[in-house]
Design a protein around this motif. Structure first.
Motif, PDB file in Angstrom:
ATOM      1  N   LEU A  29       0.832  -1.205   0.000  1.00 45.56           N
ATOM      2  CA  LEU A  29       0.000   0.000   0.000  1.00 45.56           C
ATOM      3  C   LEU A  29       0.870   1.260   0.000  1.00 45.56           C
ATOM      4  O   LEU A  29       0.541   2.259  -0.636  1.00 45.56           O
ATOM      5  N   HIS A  30       1.989   1.181   0.699  1.00 42.22           N
ATOM      6  CA  HIS A  30       2.929   2.304   0.717  1.00 42.22           C
ATOM      7  C   HIS A  30       3.477   2.562  -0.696  1.00 42.22           C
ATOM      8  O   HIS A  30       3.493   3.704  -1.167  1.00 42.22           O
ATOM      9  N   LEU A  31       3.884   1.486  -1.356  1.00 38.91           N
ATOM     10  CA  LEU A  31       4.461   1.636  -2.698  1.00 38.91           C
ATOM     11  C   LEU A  31       3.465   2.257  -3.669  1.00 38.91           C
ATOM     12  O   LEU A  31       3.840   3.075  -4.513  1.00 38.91           O
ATOM     13  N   LEU A  32       2.199   1.871  -3.544  1.00 40.94           N
ATOM     14  CA  LEU A  32       1.190   2.394  -4.460  1.00 40.94           C
ATOM     15  C   LEU A  32       0.981   3.896  -4.299  1.00 40.94           C
ATOM     16  O   LEU A  32       0.547   4.572  -5.218  1.00 40.94           O
ATOM     17  N   LYS A  33       1.344   4.396  -3.120  1.00 43.09           N
ATOM     18  CA  LYS A  33       1.183   5.833  -2.880  1.00 43.09           C
ATOM     19  C   LYS A  33       2.381   6.645  -3.366  1.00 43.09           C
ATOM     20  O   LYS A  33       2.321   7.865  -3.440  1.00 43.09           O
ATOM     21  N   ARG A  34       3.492   5.968  -3.642  1.00 43.75           N
ATOM     22  CA  ARG A  34       4.713   6.673  -4.037  1.00 43.75           C
ATOM     23  C   ARG A  34       4.647   7.088  -5.504  1.00 43.75           C
ATOM     24  O   ARG A  34       3.929   6.469  -6.300  1.00 43.75           O
ATOM     25  N   PRO A  35       5.428   8.103  -5.887  1.00 41.66           N
ATOM     26  CA  PRO A  35       5.445   8.522  -7.296  1.00 41.66           C
ATOM     27  C   PRO A  35       5.943   7.398  -8.212  1.00 41.66           C
ATOM     28  O   PRO A  35       6.751   6.579  -7.771  1.00 41.66           O
ATOM     29  N   ASP A  36       5.464   7.394  -9.442  1.00 44.61           N
ATOM     30  CA  ASP A  36       5.867   6.377 -10.418  1.00 44.61           C
ATOM     31  C   ASP A  36       7.376   6.216 -10.495  1.00 44.61           C
ATOM     32  O   ASP A  36       7.902   5.107 -10.536  1.00 44.61           O
ATOM     33  N   ALA A  37       8.099   7.354 -10.527  1.00 43.51           N
ATOM     34  CA  ALA A  37       9.549   7.322 -10.729  1.00 43.51           C
ATOM     35  C   ALA A  37      10.246   6.568  -9.589  1.00 43.51           C
ATOM     36  O   ALA A  37      11.214   5.836  -9.813  1.00 43.51           O
ATOM     37  N   GLU A  38       9.723   6.752  -8.402  1.00 41.59           N
ATOM     38  CA  GLU A  38      10.340   6.105  -7.247  1.00 41.59           C
ATOM     39  C   GLU A  38      10.145   4.587  -7.292  1.00 41.59           C
ATOM     40  O   GLU A  38      11.071   3.823  -7.010  1.00 41.59           O
ATOM     41  N   VAL A  39       8.954   4.170  -7.661  1.00 36.81           N
ATOM     42  CA  VAL A  39       8.668   2.736  -7.753  1.00 36.81           C
ATOM     43  C   VAL A  39       9.480   2.119  -8.892  1.00 36.81           C
ATOM     44  O   VAL A  39      10.036   1.026  -8.769  1.00 36.81           O
ATOM     45  N   GLN A  40       9.565   2.878  -9.980  1.00 34.86           N
ATOM     46  CA  GLN A  40      10.372   2.429 -11.120  1.00 34.86           C
ATOM     47  C   GLN A  40      11.832   2.236 -10.710  1.00 34.86           C
ATOM     48  O   GLN A  40      12.481   1.260 -11.082  1.00 34.86           O
ATOM     49  N   ALA A  41      12.352   3.167  -9.924  1.00 40.44           N
ATOM     50  CA  ALA A  41      13.751   3.100  -9.483  1.00 40.44           C
ATOM     51  C   ALA A  41      13.987   1.868  -8.602  1.00 40.44           C
ATOM     52  O   ALA A  41      15.021   1.199  -8.710  1.00 40.44           O
ATOM     53  N   LEU A  42      13.011   1.573  -7.755  1.00 38.39           N
ATOM     54  CA  LEU A  42      13.126   0.393  -6.889  1.00 38.39           C
ATOM     55  C   LEU A  42      13.140  -0.882  -7.730  1.00 38.39           C
ATOM     56  O   LEU A  42      13.989  -1.759  -7.551  1.00 38.39           O
ATOM     57  N   ALA A  43      12.199  -0.952  -8.668  1.00 41.62           N
ATOM     58  CA  ALA A  43      12.106  -2.144  -9.524  1.00 41.62           C
ATOM     59  C   ALA A  43      13.395  -2.318 -10.321  1.00 41.62           C
ATOM     60  O   ALA A  43      13.932  -3.420 -10.443  1.00 41.62           O
TER      61      ALA A  43
END
Ligand SMILES: [Zn+2]
Length: 197
Positions: A29-43
């Motif tokens: 749920l935390h990840l879904l709230k983060r900006p796209d770029a941040e999730v992309q960087a993690l992936a």
């Protein structure tokens, strides 16, 4: 309960060590709230680390190059070898800043229950290395447990004809991981090592 993409994310997160259903849900749920770029960087970091990291061809520590920085170093004691189960143990011991020798990572412990025999571990290369590099002391830094003791005894017997073999002193609980010991305790355990009978 969850839409399919979210359920999938939670399912994957839950496979991580120490992550139960509640934590997995919280992280998702935390990840879904983060900006796209941040999730992309993690992936991307996950995929890159997995594809770019491998094992040192000499000591089998995690490394992004064929030979790791510790093996490459010329300022370390070349004739002392510390034998550990896992790369995590190398990191824990490096943090103490007490140890200046080299390492050898076995890649696990002998465990007949799990079908892991000596041939599945990096033991053959270890014996070769001890001979070839004229190792004067092999310090076994494996925490006490049934598998740990079996592995220590096995490796100790193999190396004894070639070098002095010691085991680090443990004031740690049975099965306690090296990485959970604080740096002072670990430094003392290393200092208080004794000959393996
Ligand atoms: Zn190495």
């Amino acid at each position: 309960m969850y839409a399919r993409p979210l359920a999938r994310l939670i399912e994957e997160l839950q496979k991580l060590p120490g992550v139960g259903p509640k934590t997995a849900q919280r992280l998702a749920l935390h990840l879904l709230k983060r900006p796209d770029a941040e999730v992309q960087a993690l992936a991307q970091a996950l995929v890159d680390a997995k594809s770019q990291m491998g094992y040192c061809s000499i000591c089998f520590h995690l490394s992004s190059e064929p030979v790791c920085d510790i093996c490459k170093s010329t300022s370390r004691d070349l004739q002392t070898l510390c034998i550990v189960a896992d790369s995590r143990d190398v990191i824990a011991l490096e943090k103490t800043r007490e140890y200046r020798g080299k390492y050898h990572v076995l890649g696990g412990l002998i465990s007949p229950m799990e079908g892991i025999g000596p041939e599945q571990l990096n033991i053959g290369p270890l014996v070769h290395r001890v001979n070839q590099d004229n190792i004067q002391e092999a310090i076994i830094a494996i925490s006490p447990s049934i598998e740990g003791d079996t592995t220590t005894l096995y490796v100790g017997q193999l190396l004894k004809p070639f070098t002095k073999v010691t085991r680090i002193a443990f004031g740690l609980p049975m099965g306690g991981d090296l990485e959970y010991a604080d740096e002072v305790t670990l430094a003392r355990a290393l200092e208080g090592r004794r000959s393996l009978d």
